[in-house]
Scaffold this motif. Structure first.
Motif, PDB file in Angstrom:
ATOM      1  N   ALA B 192       0.880  -1.150   0.013  1.00  0.00           N
ATOM      2  CA  ALA B 192      -0.009   0.022   0.017  1.00  0.00           C
ATOM      3  C   ALA B 192       0.831   1.132  -0.005  1.00  0.00           C
ATOM      4  O   ALA B 192       0.555   2.106  -0.836  1.00  0.00           O
ATOM      5  CB  ALA B 192      -0.954   0.387   1.277  1.00  0.00           C
ATOM      6  N   ALA B 196       0.926   4.248  -2.997  1.00  0.00           N
ATOM      7  CA  ALA B 196       0.366   5.210  -2.674  1.00  0.00           C
ATOM      8  C   ALA B 196       0.639   6.627  -3.125  1.00  0.00           C
ATOM      9  O   ALA B 196       1.593   6.856  -3.997  1.00  0.00           O
ATOM     10  CB  ALA B 196       0.507   5.466  -1.129  1.00  0.00           C
ATOM     11  N   SER B 318       0.475   6.787   4.374  1.00  0.00           N
ATOM     12  CA  SER B 318       0.206   7.125   2.755  1.00  0.00           C
ATOM     13  C   SER B 318      -1.437   7.361   2.836  1.00  0.00           C
ATOM     14  O   SER B 318      -2.082   7.047   3.736  1.00  0.00           O
ATOM     15  CB  SER B 318       0.569   5.933   2.273  1.00  0.00           C
ATOM     16  OG  SER B 318      -0.475   4.568   2.447  1.00  0.00           O
ATOM     17  N   ALA B 319      -1.539   7.932   1.703  1.00  0.00           N
ATOM     18  CA  ALA B 319      -2.993   8.415   1.262  1.00  0.00           C
ATOM     19  C   ALA B 319      -3.127   8.785  -0.034  1.00  0.00           C
ATOM     20  O   ALA B 319      -2.305   8.736  -0.711  1.00  0.00           O
ATOM     21  CB  ALA B 319      -3.211   9.690   2.233  1.00  0.00           C
ATOM     22  N   THR B 320      -4.341   8.733  -0.562  1.00  0.00           N
ATOM     23  CA  THR B 320      -4.675   9.325  -1.608  1.00  0.00           C
ATOM     24  C   THR B 320      -4.434  10.936  -1.723  1.00  0.00           C
ATOM     25  O   THR B 320      -4.533  11.348  -0.896  1.00  0.00           O
ATOM     26  CB  THR B 320      -6.277   8.935  -2.446  1.00  0.00           C
ATOM     27  OG1 THR B 320      -7.071   9.565  -1.045  1.00  0.00           O
ATOM     28  CG2 THR B 320      -6.373   7.422  -2.101  1.00  0.00           C
ATOM     29  N   ARG B 324      -7.556  10.451   1.482  1.00  0.00           N
ATOM     30  CA  ARG B 324      -7.970   9.282   2.128  1.00  0.00           C
ATOM     31  C   ARG B 324      -6.733   8.280   2.677  1.00  0.00           C
ATOM     32  O   ARG B 324      -6.170   8.046   1.640  1.00  0.00           O
ATOM     33  CB  ARG B 324      -8.888   8.363   1.186  1.00  0.00           C
ATOM     34  CG  ARG B 324      -9.563   7.129   1.636  1.00  0.00           C
ATOM     35  CD  ARG B 324     -10.857   7.530   2.536  1.00  0.00           C
ATOM     36  NE  ARG B 324     -11.419   6.328   2.991  1.00  0.00           N
ATOM     37  CZ  ARG B 324     -11.282   6.191   4.313  1.00  0.00           C
ATOM     38  NH1 ARG B 324     -10.729   7.000   5.094  1.00  0.00           N
ATOM     39  NH2 ARG B 324     -11.737   5.057   5.072  1.00  0.00           N
ATOM     40  N   THR B 326      -4.594   5.222   3.356  1.00  0.00           N
ATOM     41  CA  THR B 326      -4.223   3.951   2.838  1.00  0.00           C
ATOM     42  C   THR B 326      -3.492   3.005   3.502  1.00  0.00           C
ATOM     43  O   THR B 326      -3.748   1.743   3.528  1.00  0.00           O
ATOM     44  CB  THR B 326      -3.999   4.115   1.328  1.00  0.00           C
ATOM     45  OG1 THR B 326      -2.462   4.731   1.408  1.00  0.00           O
ATOM     46  CG2 THR B 326      -4.653   4.909   0.283  1.00  0.00           C
ATOM     47  N   ALA B 327      -2.451   3.397   4.461  1.00  0.00           N
ATOM     48  CA  ALA B 327      -1.642   2.437   5.250  1.00  0.00           C
ATOM     49  C   ALA B 327      -0.884   3.376   6.414  1.00  0.00           C
ATOM     50  O   ALA B 327      -0.667   4.539   6.247  1.00  0.00           O
ATOM     51  CB  ALA B 327      -0.652   1.571   4.352  1.00  0.00           C
ATOM     52  N   ASN B 418     -11.397  10.735   7.557  1.00  0.00           N
ATOM     53  CA  ASN B 418     -10.800   9.291   7.609  1.00  0.00           C
ATOM     54  C   ASN B 418     -11.360   8.716   9.087  1.00  0.00           C
ATOM     55  O   ASN B 418     -11.138   7.766   9.241  1.00  0.00           O
ATOM     56  CB  ASN B 418      -9.361   9.443   7.766  1.00  0.00           C
ATOM     57  CG  ASN B 418      -8.591   9.582   6.409  1.00  0.00           C
ATOM     58  OD1 ASN B 418      -8.672   8.638   5.566  1.00  0.00           O
ATOM     59  ND2 ASN B 418      -8.190  10.808   6.149  1.00  0.00           N
TER      60      ASN B 418
END
Lengths: 284, 806
Positions: B192, B196, B318-320, B324, B326-327, B418
């Motif tokens: 992830a 990312a 990590s994120a979009t 968002r 992600t990990a 989140n």
């Protein structure tokens, strides 16, 4: 925090106190408010065979506010100083400074004599006394003498007072004009990270006289003569304050400790002095 | 016909049960100076103990010469490791599966370590004798940095563990390595992170500090040689566990040991563990046959008893691009000091640090923790938090801020985006927990609204512009925190300490006249148990709280329990109290039915009485039922009205909260001023709102201290630099700002009354809020992260680094 063995003496006049000090020499220490000495004894960093408590000596008490001279007995407490309306009218910087010393409990016990005589660079009153150009009255086996506050401090805990002498009073002239004692500390009860005492007078739009002294920025209080001089004749504007700060910084020599490193202390000393000058000028 | 007055509401009010801001019954004695603490205990012939402590952080003890001390009149004994060795008591087990020297056995490993124990007829003589004991030391190289401790050529600290590659928590890969604890999905997290759109990285250090309770640790040990009974009064947060451990260590049968925790002046985790002073006092009492008192002073407390935190947390999140998450990955280097003496449940060598995904729905995460030995004092206790939860909360709440900076997003929006949604509970986190209940979005919106968040941000931006124009030297920081705690350890299936399951207990006796005593396995250290547990019971059994005595802390009288820490008293013992109360009520129902001459099922509970269904004028009050229990011969029922409950919680509880701090910072001096502090807590069902508010005030003040200056600092040769209250920051009323407290109420679905615990939330939640405020003040100038504590010079250093003093 358990002290070692000591004998306790409670003389009722200065002559008796001096007698006990003379008899026991290095073994004896005078006790004023006790806020420096007693913790040192409890930590066993000070071994005192004979403790000479000055609490019961009336001649060491009293605040006299005369037209040209103010005299404060050595055993006058910080609380007494804060509560004395006549003293506050004649030299308001005394109460302003005393209020920044520790907390009410300490100020109820802590004395001006103990504060100036101990030679602790963290104490607030020594720099103030230098700022005021005060004199210290000393009495010893050889009699009485007077030493200027500006000549009293030699290094940390080392002063012009001999072990067999008592500091009995401080005296100085009433102040006019503006004043400020500005102190940065980490919390109530802490010694200064940096503190500045400023007294100045005004003639029209410019500064006529100025005296500046700093606390806890060297191993003695620092009377920054050049810093005061840098304000005289100026309108105490940003440039003058900058010059005074530069002169002060040249006179101090702070050491790094838990309050911060040397560079920080130099910077804060400047900020604190800048605030103090501005406040004093606003009152001039 | 029974009298129908007072009204139902009046009867509820009279009970002072759940939800009442009942005044603390303890305060009558505490505010009058009439508490009874360990140091108040005086016994005939009592002797006094004092320690010789090491001035060195790492040294070999070449010799200990007791002769001059023993020659001092009044000195009864001097104990060293040599004296304790024949009894097998020169080392003792720690709560973390390690062992610790009671007295220096050949070497010392931290400054302040216990070397010899003097026993004398009075406290002064003991202190004089300490000075007379000559110890010869030989310096050894000192390691105070956990990263240097793991270098290949680092000095060997624990020679007793030489060659042991397996510890209590698995493989040891280095002579100063204690354990590695791993949770989560490493491969999934790495995938992830590598895929990312945005990854933020930061190392977040939560510095070493200390719970520093007002009362230091101490005990009075009294061995009665006639009846063979050992009684120990001590500052114990877990008296029953201490009894069991004392029995296992000493070989004295457990029924012959009585542990009493009298009034305790604050614990905050510091009084969970076992200290050498306890062992030495017990041995000294056994040897001399008279009681022995030992009470440490403030410096001893700070330098040698259990510290807290000291976690280096290296994170990647990590994120979009639109925020968002992600990990999350975290690697902790945990400095445990000279011995691993953490007070964690056995299976959790890093406590519940795996709550570090916080309030957020993070799909995949991975965590490793390396425990390391250094030449610092042992400990690692939960300082007013559940085990390592405040470290976890600080970590995730800093990582969220760091990520917000990287994304260029508002940190409040990033959180809201989140949060675990209300409909996701019970929620299974990526690192293995089942969150019981929560409504984060509601709490967050309420908090932002309360502080006027949008206008605060506008004011902050305007201030930055004014600063750039040279009109001010002060900046504004807005510190956000949304924390989720995990408290109430815990389910016996996965929580134990030294094999003792972490249930808790309550035993109730109803007296014939309708008053009661309840005893619990916990022990108040100022939390107000005597007030709040009586309230739980009042609502359960319908007797006024004022008529219920709560008693804790005496192992001869109280039922077995694991004690008070980790906000476990309300979740666990509070539940036991409610369940025991329900047993009382069940029997009372049968008595009431008998007295009313109806079937058991034909009566129903109504506040303080059972009434006949459909005929509320026919009732029996609990007071009447209590008397009947001791007076009437009721067929099929034993006399009396008592119950006991041992409660094994099905899950932890998960209190949460939203804290916001607004701070003014002077760029030139580093001086800070708290302009506003808002604390919203959701602790489930609220038992006593006034006590909750008091707990929040106390906990936030501790958080203020920790974030803004409090630390146990060491120099490079292991000297403690902050060993007195001159340097160890404890705020006074002067430094403590006004707090605004608020709440939402999301009951725990599995707790009998829905309560979650609150004592520790304010410490957990406030530290990130204060720290985030400092860091946020400098965000506009490119600042990302700086370590706590944020005292004046460290704040000044941030500004200096950003060129703001030019």
């Amino acid at each position: 925090m358990i002290p070692g063995h000591f004998e306790y003496h409670r003389p009722t006049d200065v002559a008796s106190a001096l007698g006990i000090l003379a008899t026991h020499g290095d073994e004896a220490r005078a006790l004023a408010g006790g806020h420096s000495l007693i913790p040192m004894m409890k930590l066993r960093m000070a071994a005192v065979g004979h403790l000479v408590d000055l609490q019961a000596i009336p001649e060491l008490r009293g605040i006299e506010v005369g037209p040209g001279r103010i005299r404060i007995g050595a055993m006058v407490t910080q609380a007494d100083i804060i509560a004395h309306a006549g003293l506050t009218a004649a030299a308001p910087i005394l109460a302003e400074t005393a209020l920044m010393i520790a907390d009410p409990q300490v100020r109820n016990m802590g004395t001006i004599g103990g504060n100036v005589a101990n030679g602790d660079p963290g104490n607030d009153m020594p720099a103030l006394m230098q700022c005021l150009d005060a004199s210290f009255e000393l009495r010893g086996p050889e009699g009485a003498r007077t030493v200027k506050a500006r000549a009293f401090y030699e290094s940390a805990y080392v002063t012009a007072r001999s072990d067999d002498e008592l500091l009995t009073a401080v005296s100085f002239a009433p102040t006019g004009g503006g004043y400020a004692y500005e102190k940065q500390k980490r919390k109530v009860g802490d010694y200064a990270t940096a503190a500045a005492a400023v007294i100045l007078t005004r003639a029209g739009a410019t500064c006529a006289s100025a005296s500046i002294a700093m606390t806890n920025l060297a191993d003695t209080p620092v009377w920054a003569e050049a810093a005061g001089a840098a304000l005289v004749g100026t309108p105490v504007d940003a440039a003058a304050i900058k010059a005074a700060v530069a002169a002060m910084r040249a006179a101090i020599s702070p050491t790094g400790d838990n309050r911060g490193p040397v560079a920080f202390k130099h910077h804060v000393a400047g900020a604190v002095l800048g605030h103090a000058i501005a406040r004093a000028w606003s009152r001039a | 016909m029974n009298d129908q007055s007072p009204t139902r509401d009046e009867r509820i009010e009279k009970l002072k049960g759940l939800g009442a801001s009942r005044r603390r019954v303890e305060d009558v004695r505490f505010t009058q100076g009439k508490g009874n603490y360990v140091d108040d205990i005086k016994m005939p012939g009592m002797l006094f103990g004092d320690f010789v402590r090491s001035p060195y952080a790492h040294a070999r003890v070449v010799s200990v010469n007791k002769a001059a001390a023993l020659a001092l009149p009044g000195v009864v004994a001097v104990l060293t490791a040599e004296d304790l060795a024949p009894l097998g008591l020169h080392w003792m087990p720690t709560l973390a599966g390690d062992k610790q020297m009671v007295l220096a056995d050949g070497k010392v490993l931290f400054q302040g370590q216990e070397v010899a124990f003097v026993v004398a007829k009075d406290r002064y003589t003991a202190a004089d004798a300490v000075e007379l004991i000559e110890v010869e030391y030989e310096d050894l190289p000192v390691v105070t940095d956990p990263f240097k401790a793991l270098e290949p050529d680092a000095p060997v600290l624990r020679e007793d563990l030489a060659g042991k590659t397996e510890g209590a928590h698995g493989h040891r890969r280095h002579h100063n390595h204690i354990f590695t604890w791993e949770m989560g999905d490493e491969a999934g997290t790495e995938t992830a992170l590598s895929e990312a759109e945005v990854v933020a990285e930061e190392t977040v250090y939560y510095h070493r500090t200390h719970p520093c309770p007002l009362e230091t640790c101490g005990c009075v040990a009294s061995m009665d040689k006639v009846n063979g009974k050992l009684t120990v009064w001590g500052t114990f947060q877990a008296p029953h566990a201490v009894r069991t451990v004392a029995s296992l260590i000493s070989g004295i049968a457990e029924h012959n040991i009585r542990i009493i925790s009298p009034d305790i002046g604050g614990g905050f985790g510091n009084k969970v563990g076992v200290y050498p002073g306890y062992i030495c006092s017990i041995v000294a009492s056994i040897v001399t046959g008279v009681p022995v008192k030992w009470v440490e002073d403030r410096m001893e407390n700070l330098m040698s008893t259990a510290f807290a935190r000291d976690y280096w947390m290296k994170g990647r999140i990590s994120a979009t691009k639109d925020g968002r998450i992600t990990a999350l990955d975290c690697h902790v280097t945990a400095d445990h000091g000279a011995f691993d003496a953490c007070a964690d449940p056995t299976k959790f060598p890093a406590g519940f640090f795996n709550i570090c995904t916080g309030s957020y729905d993070i799909p995949v995460a991975h965590l490793t923790v390396d425990g390391v030995y250094t030449n610092k004092a042992p400990g690692g206790v939960a300082y007013r938090c559940s085990f390592r939860v405040t470290e976890a909360a600080y970590f995730i709440e800093r990582m969220i801020e760091v990520l917000a900076i990287k994304l260029g997003m508002d940190a409040a929006d990033l959180r809201a985006k989140n949060f675990i949604r209300k409909d996701q509970f019970p929620y299974h986190s990526a690192l293995g927990w089942e969150y019981d209940s929560g409504d984060y979005h509601t709490a967050w919106a309420k908090a932002l609204e309360a502080v006027g968040y949008k206008s605060l941000r506008a004011e902050q931006a305007a201030r930055v512009e004014a600063f750039k124009r040279g009109e001010t030297r002060k900046l504004i920081g807005i510190g956000l925190c949304h924390f989720t705690e995990i408290v109430g350890a815990g389910p016996v299936k996965n929580c134990d300490i030294l094999g003792l399951g972490m249930f808790d207990s309550c035993e109730i006796r109803i007296h014939p006249t309708g008053s009661a005593i309840a005893r619990l396995g916990t022990i108040s250290q100022g939390q107000g148990h005597a007030t709040t547990f009586a309230q739980i019971l009042a609502s359960e059994i319908g007797l006024p709280a004022d008529d219920i005595t709560i008693e804790e802390g005496d192992t001869d009288t109280a039922p077995y329990g694991l004690g008070t820490y980790g906000s476990r008293s309300t979740p666990v013992a509070g539940a036991a109290t409610a369940m025991a109360g329900r047993k009382i009520r069940a029997k009372a129902q049968m008595i009431a039915a008998y007295l009313l001459e109806v079937h058991d099922d034909d009566v129903e509970w109504d506040v303080d009485r059972f009434t006949v269904k459909g005929a509320p004028e026919r009732f029996k009050t609990m007071k009447e039922i209590a008397f009947a229990a001791y007076h009437n011969a009721i067929p099929g029922l034993e006399p009396g009205l008592e119950a006991v409950s041992y409660y094994d919680p099905p899950n932890m509880t998960y209190p949460f909260g939203a804290y916001i701090c607004v701070m003014e910072i002077d760029v030139d001096t580093g001086v800070w001023e708290i302009r506003q502090f808002y604390a919203l807590d959701d602790c489930g069902t609220r038992i006593n709102p006034m006590i909750i508010e008091g707990q929040v005030h106390g906990g936030v003040t501790e958080g203020l201290a920790i974030a803004m200056g409090q630390e146990l600092a060491y120099d490079e040769i292991g000297n403690v630099k902050t060993g007195t209250l001159m340097d160890f920051f404890i705020p006074t009323a002067w430094e403590t700002p006004h707090y605004i407290t608020d709440f939402t109420e999301t009951p725990s679905p599995h707790h009998p009354i829905g309560a979650k615990g609150v004592g520790e939330s304010p410490n957990v939640g406030s530290v990130p809020a204060f720290s985030n405020a400092v860091q946020d003040a400098f965000r506009a100038f490119g600042h990302v992260h700086a370590h706590m504590p944020h005292d004046h010079w460290r704040i000044w250093t941030i500004a200096e680094g950003l060129g703001l003093h030019a």
